[in-house]
Every structure is written in structure tokens, then in C-alpha cells.
Write an enzyme that holds these catalytic residues in place. Structure first.
Site, PDB file in Angstrom:
ATOM      1  N   SER A  45      35.438  40.250  30.249  1.00 29.70           N
ATOM      2  CA  SER A  45      35.274  40.414  31.703  1.00 29.70           C
ATOM      3  C   SER A  45      36.436  39.737  32.440  1.00 29.70           C
ATOM      4  O   SER A  45      36.933  40.244  33.445  1.00 29.70           O
ATOM      5  CB  SER A  45      33.975  39.752  32.169  1.00 29.70           C
ATOM      6  OG  SER A  45      32.888  40.627  32.007  1.00 29.70           O
ATOM      7  N   LYS A  98      24.326  33.935  37.637  1.00 22.21           N
ATOM      8  CA  LYS A  98      23.518  35.004  37.034  1.00 22.21           C
ATOM      9  C   LYS A  98      22.680  35.654  38.110  1.00 22.21           C
ATOM     10  O   LYS A  98      22.330  35.024  39.111  1.00 22.21           O
ATOM     11  CB  LYS A  98      22.581  34.421  35.972  1.00 22.21           C
ATOM     12  CG  LYS A  98      22.124  35.435  34.963  1.00 22.21           C
ATOM     13  CD  LYS A  98      23.220  35.632  33.929  1.00 22.21           C
ATOM     14  CE  LYS A  98      22.824  36.447  32.761  1.00 22.21           C
ATOM     15  NZ  LYS A  98      23.810  36.245  31.676  1.00 22.21           N
TER      16      LYS A  98
END
Ligand code: GLU
Length: 484
Positions: free
Chosen positions: A375, A119
Site C-alpha cells: 500500500s 482502521k
């Protein structure tokens, strides 16, 4: 035991405070003993954040140098590349990015997407910056990632998250390509790109649609519905959605189209409520026009957005940020099912309270995994350099046409022009992406459900999801072997 003094009788113990990362670790620990991984070292390795890149870089804004604080955390390298979004928010801090990176590891494992978790975050308020300044910051951040080898189609692949979208991903891929010229798979260095820049159709709505597919699967689960004393199916389910960003808006839209009744919508300016159901598209159009969802015709205003969380409903969908349901408001939550469309919307205290009440919490790491699933499809498209459906669409249409022709001549009957259009249709990219997403959300629901139902000690869905994820990541680590 010493007798409690008068004052200690009246003073309530302060609720335990856990940082976001500690909350994730706590949930991990709760599930760890039910997994097949008995080696404590492997469990510790799965839990730990592998690499933390904390950076400060200067950007000139209005002729003044501003020092920007940003992070990229790679939680687990058991599979490469690592994957996870980048958020732009003033709340960004290292602990938050670590927690979100860890959730990505488990999320990818749950939906069988072969990535480790990561992240990123930049501590800025995107609403107070011009597009030009946002572009400068995003490009500089990307350059920092390139310098340290923290981005690349086989290394680490960012994506949108809170405060970012296709526009930012477009700046990232462009910066990456200019710094790594000639790299054939460069488009796969980031996902969530505009379709014109190598994105995939269906990515924008993926997380919200995934939330809908996952909740629908649970509502179609006769055993679970019976246990909860609820009717099977989506029809007549009352839904409350908090947050009308990309995830919340799409989830609300698909719930409505799927036959549920969206009775309340909440945004930061307040919430609106109509027990007969709201038209999500009409609310969005109204907000665009007036700048607020408040005063929507036929709906009642709730001044405090958080009040919407406490309405009586079947399904509550917190789709904004972490910690919105905590020890304070959890006792007042009336929903039977809470679907964590956001990452970490429940604190551990809230989780405990809701579990005791018999509320089923569908955990973030499963229910919002639609985004990373699509994704993955985008990344595969970038590596294969071909649009989904390009090879088979025409073939399917020709095949469907000849099958229909045979049926019509055998039966002597003809279908209508409208029916013919549906029957002949060969798959477009968006059809294939939606179908891959649907299959993933259904398959993973049943994997988690099996753990949940088979092990009597695993009494909540979050722990079951953790068990499923830890088993997969653990096996990966053990099969990889540890470098001596
Ligand atoms: N930011 C999204 C998430 O939290 C998507 C991540 C991705 O697509 O890599 O799951």
C-alpha cells in the site's frame, strides 16, 4: 493461607477475558519494560487511540431507512498520514476497530512504512447486500470521512480489509475525488485500488506473499531451526491454512510453489486434508464450481473447520479472523510455527500456552505487514504520478543486452533463446513491487530476530516485535516534541 474448600478445588478458575483492544494493550505492556523508552508518559501516549470517529448514518435499502453503524479510528498521529484498512462485517464494534488500528501503528513501524496506524469498520454483512446497496453505503461512509477530515492522501489513507477489496476502494476514491475536485494527489486517498484507478500491480497478492517471504526467512534461519529441531528450508514443510480469502489463498499458493506441502485447507463450510499435499489452485477451481471445498478428490473431509487447526503440521497459518485459537483449543495445537496471517487470531491465553509449549508464534504485526508495505508503494506511485519501471525498464534491457553481447563475444558461446529472455528482462512494475516486498519482509525479520536473540528476557517473537515497534514510535514522539 485459608484452606481451599472442596468446591473451589473442583471449580476451575474461569479464564481471564480480555477485549481485543485490552489484549493488544497487554502484549504492549509485557514488552514495554524491555524498550529504550523509559518515559511512562510517552509509553501511555503510544498506547492510546488518538481519535475515534463513531458514526451512524441513514441509507435507504429496499425503500426502508436503515441506520448504519460505522467507525474510523486513528490510533497514532506520530507520523502522517495514518493508514489501515476498512472491514465490512457484522462483528465490527468500536473495541475491535481500536485494536486493529493499534496493530496498524506497530505494523507500520516494524516494516518501516512511515505512517501512523488507523482502521475503519462498517457493521454490515456484505454477503446479504446487493452491489448497489454496498456502493451506497461505501460512498456515504466516504462522504462522512470527508466531512470530518478523516480521509486524504496526507491525512488518513484507508485500504481493503476483511469483506472489502478493490471494488470498494474504487468507490471510495471516486467519491473523494468528486468532493475534492482538482486535488492533484487525490488518488493517494486510498490504496488497494484497481490498477485502472491508480492501483499498483502486486497489491492483491501482497499480504499472502509477505506471509510466505517472512516464514521462508525463518525457515532459512539455521540457528532458529536448530533450536526448534527442524530442518532448514521450505522443502517438505507441512502447512495448514485456515481461511481461503485473499490472504489465505495467496499464502497457500506461494507455500506450495515454494516447495512446502499444503496438507490442509479450512473454510467456514469445513476443511479438507491430504497428507500428501493439496493442489491449491485445483481446490480453488473446485470450490468455484461446487460452492465448497468439501469432497475435493483425494482429500478427506473434516466436518468442523476448526479441526484443521489441530492437525500435526510444521506451519499453521490462521488467515481469517481474530480469536480462532484460544485457551480452549491451544493445548491441542500441534504446529511448530504459527504464522498469524490474520490480525489477532490468538487470544492472550492461547499465546501463553503456545509459548510454554515452545511453539514459535510469528506475530500478525510483522507477518501480515506485506499488505500495508505494498500500500505504501501504491501511495508513493500516486504521489509521483508515474508507474514503477517506466523510467528504467528499457534502459536495463539495453544494458543487459550489451553485457550479454560482450560475454558472448568474449567466450564465443551463445545462451539459448529462453535464457536470453530471462537475462535481458528489465523490471516491470510487479517485479519491483515484489522485490521491494521481499526486501522489507527479510529486513524486518532480522530486526525482530536481533531483539529476540539479544535480550534473554524477551522470550517470544511477539514481544520482540513490540519492542522493535515501540522503540521506533517512541523515538518519533520524542523527536517530534510535545506541544507545550
Ligand atoms: N488491511 C490490511 C492490514 O490489516 C492492509 C492495510 C493497508 O494496506 O493500509 O494490514
Amino acid at each position: 493461607m485459608a484452606k481451599a474448600s472442596k468446591s473451589s478445588k473442583t471449580t476451575k478458575a474461569a479464564p481471564a477475558h480480555y477485549s481485543f483492544f485490552q489484549s493488544v494493550e497487554r502484549n504492549f505492556d509485557k514488552a514495554a519494560s524491555f524498550t529504550d523508552i523509559k518515559d511512562k508518559g510517552i509509553l501511555e501516549q503510544i498506547k492510546a487511540c488518538n481519535s475515534i470517529y463513531s458514526m451512524k448514518f441513514p441509507v435507504k435499502i429496499d425503500n426502508k431507512v436503515e441506520v448504519i453503524e460505522a467507525y474510523r479510528v486513528q490510533h497514532s498521529h506520530h507520523k502522517l498520514p495514518v493508514k489501515g484498512g476498512i472491514r465490512f462485517s457484522m462483528d465490527v464494534n468500536q473495541d475491535e476497530v481500536m485494536a486493529l488500528a493499534a496493530l496498524m501503528t506497530y505494523k507500520c513501524a516494524i516494516v518501516n512504512v512511515p505512517f501512523g496506524g488507523a482502521k475503519g469498520g462498517i457493521k454490515i454483512n456484505p454477503k446479504s447486500l446487493s452491489e448497489y446497496d454496498l456502493e451506497k453505503i461505501t460512498r456515504r461512509y466516504t462522504a462522512e470521512l470527508v466531512k470530518k477530515n478523516f480521509i486524504g492522501p496526507g491525512i488518513d489513507v484507508p485500504a481493503p480489509d476483511y469483506g472489502t477489496g478493490p471494488r470498494e476502494m474504487s468507490w471510495i476514491v471516486d467519491t473523494y475525488m468528486s468532493l475534492r475536485p482538482g486535488e492533484i494527489d487525490a488518488a493517494g486517498c486510498v490504496t488497494g485500488k484497481p490498477v485502472t484507478q491508480g492501483g499498483v500491480r502486486g497489491r492483491t497478492e501482497a499480504t499472502g506473499l509477505g506471509v510466505y517471504f517472512g516464514v521462508r526467512e525463518m525457515c532459512n534461519d539455521a540457528d532458529v531451526m536448530k533450536k526448534m529441531n527442524m530442518t532448514v528450508g521450505m522443502a517438505d514443510k507441512k502447512v495448514v491454512v485456515q481461511g481461503l480469502g485473499n490472504v489465505g489463498y495467496h499464502a497457500a499458493k506461494y507455500f506450495m510453489e515454494g516447495g512446502a506441502s499444503v496438507i490442509a485447507l479450512a473454510e467456514y463450510e469445513g476443511a479438507i486434508y491430504n497428507p500428501k499435499g493439496l493442489d491449491v489452485e485445483a481446490v480453488m477451481a473446485f470450490r468455484k464450481k461446487t460452492g465448497s471445498i468439501l469432497n475435493f478428490p483425494g482429500a478427506k473431509n473434516l466436518k468442523k473447520s476448526a479441526e484443521a487447526l489441530e492437525l500435526a503440521c510444521d506451519i499453521l497459518v490462521p488467515a481469517a479472523l481474530e480469536n480462532v485459537i484460544n485457551g480452549e483449543n491451544a493445548p491441542r495445537i500441534k504446529a511448530r510455527i504459527v504464522a498469524e496471517a490474520a490480525n489477532g487470531p490468538l487470544t492472550p491465553d492461547a499465546d501463553e500456552i503456545l509459548n510454554k509449549k515452545g511453539t514459535v508464534v510469528i506475530p500478525d504485526m510483522y507477518i501480515n505487514a506485506g499488505g500495508v508495505t505494498v500500500s505504501y508503494f501504491e501511495w508513493l506511485k500516486n504521489l509521483s504520478h508515474v508507474r514503477y519501471g517506466r523510467m528504467e525498464k528499457r534502459y536495463s534491457e539495453n544494458m543487459n543486452s550489451s553485457i550479454l553481447g560482450s560475454i558472448e563475444s568474449l567466450t564465443g558461446k551463445k545462451v539459448t533463446a529462453a535464457e536470453k529472455k530471462i537475462i535481458l528482462h528489465g523490471p516491470d512494475e510487479v517485479d519491483l513491487v515484489h522485490s521491494g516486498l521481499e526486501d522489507t519482509m527479510i529486513g524486518s525479520y532480522h530486526e525482530i530476530r536481533d531483539v529476540w536473540m539479544k535480550n534473554k528476557k524477551v522470550n517470544d517473537m511477539r514481544s520482540a516485535a513490540f519492542v522493535s515497534a515501540i522503540n521506533k514510535v517512541g523515538v518519533s514522539y520524542m523527536e517530534l516534541g510535545i506541544f507545550p
